[in-house]
Motif scaffolding. Sequence first.
Motif, PDB file in Angstrom:
ATOM      1  N   THR A   1       1.213  -0.973  -0.018  1.00 48.66           N
ATOM      2  CA  THR A   1      -0.002  -0.028  -0.159  1.00 48.66           C
ATOM      3  C   THR A   1       0.973   1.242  -0.073  1.00 48.66           C
ATOM      4  OG1 THR A   1       0.028   0.020   2.193  1.00 48.66           O
ATOM      5  CG2 THR A   1      -2.013  -1.511   1.456  1.00 48.66           C
TER       6      THR A   1
ATOM      7  N   ASP B   1     -11.502  -7.896  -4.586  1.00 44.71           N
ATOM      8  CA  ASP B   1     -11.905  -8.037  -5.676  1.00 44.71           C
ATOM      9  C   ASP B   1     -11.847  -9.289  -6.066  1.00 44.71           C
ATOM     10  OD1 ASP B   1     -12.474  -4.979  -7.330  1.00 44.71           O
ATOM     11  OD2 ASP B   1     -12.157  -6.624  -8.518  1.00 44.71           O
TER      12      ASP B   1
ATOM     13  N   THR C   1      -4.321   0.957   3.079  1.00 43.36           N
ATOM     14  CA  THR C   1      -5.504   0.961   3.094  1.00 43.36           C
ATOM     15  C   THR C   1      -5.665   0.076   2.045  1.00 43.36           C
ATOM     16  OG1 THR C   1      -6.467   3.700   3.369  1.00 43.36           O
ATOM     17  CG2 THR C   1      -7.980   1.960   2.549  1.00 43.36           C
TER      18      THR C   1
ATOM     19  N   TYR D   1     -18.884  -2.165  -4.603  1.00 39.64           N
ATOM     20  CA  TYR D   1     -19.963  -2.254  -5.905  1.00 39.64           C
ATOM     21  C   TYR D   1     -21.478  -3.049  -5.217  1.00 39.64           C
ATOM     22  CZ  TYR D   1     -16.841   1.517  -8.274  1.00 39.64           C
ATOM     23  OH  TYR D   1     -16.298   2.161  -8.474  1.00 39.64           O
TER      24      TYR D   1
ATOM     25  N   ASP E   1      -8.702  -1.581   2.068  1.00 35.76           N
ATOM     26  CA  ASP E   1     -10.281  -2.409   2.156  1.00 35.76           C
ATOM     27  C   ASP E   1     -11.009  -1.074   1.606  1.00 35.76           C
ATOM     28  OD1 ASP E   1     -12.064  -2.326   5.022  1.00 35.76           O
ATOM     29  OD2 ASP E   1      -9.895  -0.984   4.596  1.00 35.76           O
ATOM     30  N   ASP E   2     -11.854  -1.580   0.790  1.00 34.40           N
ATOM     31  CA  ASP E   2     -13.025  -0.640   0.429  1.00 34.40           C
ATOM     32  C   ASP E   2     -14.223  -0.632   0.221  1.00 34.40           C
ATOM     33  OD1 ASP E   2     -12.620   2.660  -2.264  1.00 34.40           O
ATOM     34  OD2 ASP E   2     -14.055   2.060  -0.592  1.00 34.40           O
TER      35      ASP E   2
ATOM     36  N   ARG F   1      -9.246  -3.930  -1.827  1.00 35.27           N
ATOM     37  CA  ARG F   1      -8.788  -3.271  -2.857  1.00 35.27           C
ATOM     38  C   ARG F   1      -7.662  -4.216  -3.926  1.00 35.27           C
ATOM     39  NH1 ARG F   1      -5.319   0.358  -0.870  1.00 35.27           N
ATOM     40  NH2 ARG F   1      -5.439   1.317  -3.191  1.00 35.27           N
ATOM     41  N   PRO F   2      -8.165  -3.921  -5.383  1.00 30.75           N
ATOM     42  CA  PRO F   2      -7.346  -4.517  -6.356  1.00 30.75           C
ATOM     43  C   PRO F   2      -5.870  -4.346  -6.435  1.00 30.75           C
ATOM     44  CG  PRO F   2      -8.842  -3.598  -7.412  1.00 30.75           C
ATOM     45  CD  PRO F   2      -9.048  -3.105  -5.848  1.00 30.75           C
ATOM     46  N   GLU F   3      -5.213  -3.410  -5.874  1.00 28.27           N
ATOM     47  CA  GLU F   3      -4.309  -2.854  -6.644  1.00 28.27           C
ATOM     48  C   GLU F   3      -3.306  -2.845  -5.088  1.00 28.27           C
ATOM     49  OE1 GLU F   3      -6.592  -0.849  -5.703  1.00 28.27           O
ATOM     50  OE2 GLU F   3      -7.104   0.981  -6.943  1.00 28.27           O
TER      51      GLU F   3
END
Length: 242
Positions: free
Chosen positions: A41, A118, A47, A53, A49-50, A62-64
Amino acid sequence: MRVDVVSIFPEYFAPLELSLIGRARANGVLQLGVHDLRTWTHDVHRTVDDTPYGGGPGMVMRPEPWGEALDALTPAEAPPPRLLVPSPAGAPFTQAMAYELAAEPHLLFACGRYEGIDQRVLEHAATRMPVTEVSLGDYVLFGGEVAVLVILEAVTRLLPGVLGNAGSLDEESHAHGLLEAPIYTKPPSWRGHDVPEVLRSGDHGKIARWRREEGLLRTAARRPDLLDALPADQLDKRDIAA
Ligand SMILES: Nc1ccc2ncsc2c1
């Protein structure tokens, strides 16, 4: 075998220093790398998570960070690892899968948390390596870490030299698709319960037959589904009726 594990709780894997897995690592049978996903990160809050959708409860990983982590752990010059993602929606983990995984040179475990990872992470990874979502059973944990500990123990004990008496692999439950027979040790009689005479007879052929019959009876009583999965040539149903 090399194993890499990515998690936001790397401390879950401290127990792997102990006992047989610890010895497997010490003697080089197993090379283990445990990695904190937050390494990949770049924001001050690290971070991972988010919000989902489409709405719904909880958070999604999160995918990144996952993309960068999997890139870092799948070096281009080496054959790609097999990516294993514990998930309640995965394929059932079985002893047969444990044997299959024990033959792999490199396993890479992705431990999801929250509502999961994700989906695009798995889709993209599948363009570079084999990906298997794997379930331990029809129940839900807080995350994949405990599942990885279970899978790692089931796989590591199958590696050459890890179990002192490799012969014990042949007789244990699920080794031949059946449950193992009851086992006993000294004393021959304990609180009015005696060891079955046949086990003290010294007749190894008779003992082997008794163990198979007892294993079949146990399997029929507790796991009839395993009997149905046996190849026809391995089971004559009359063995059980007899
Ligand atoms: N990520 C995640 C969450 C729950 C769970 N339960 C069994 S495997 C698993 C994996």
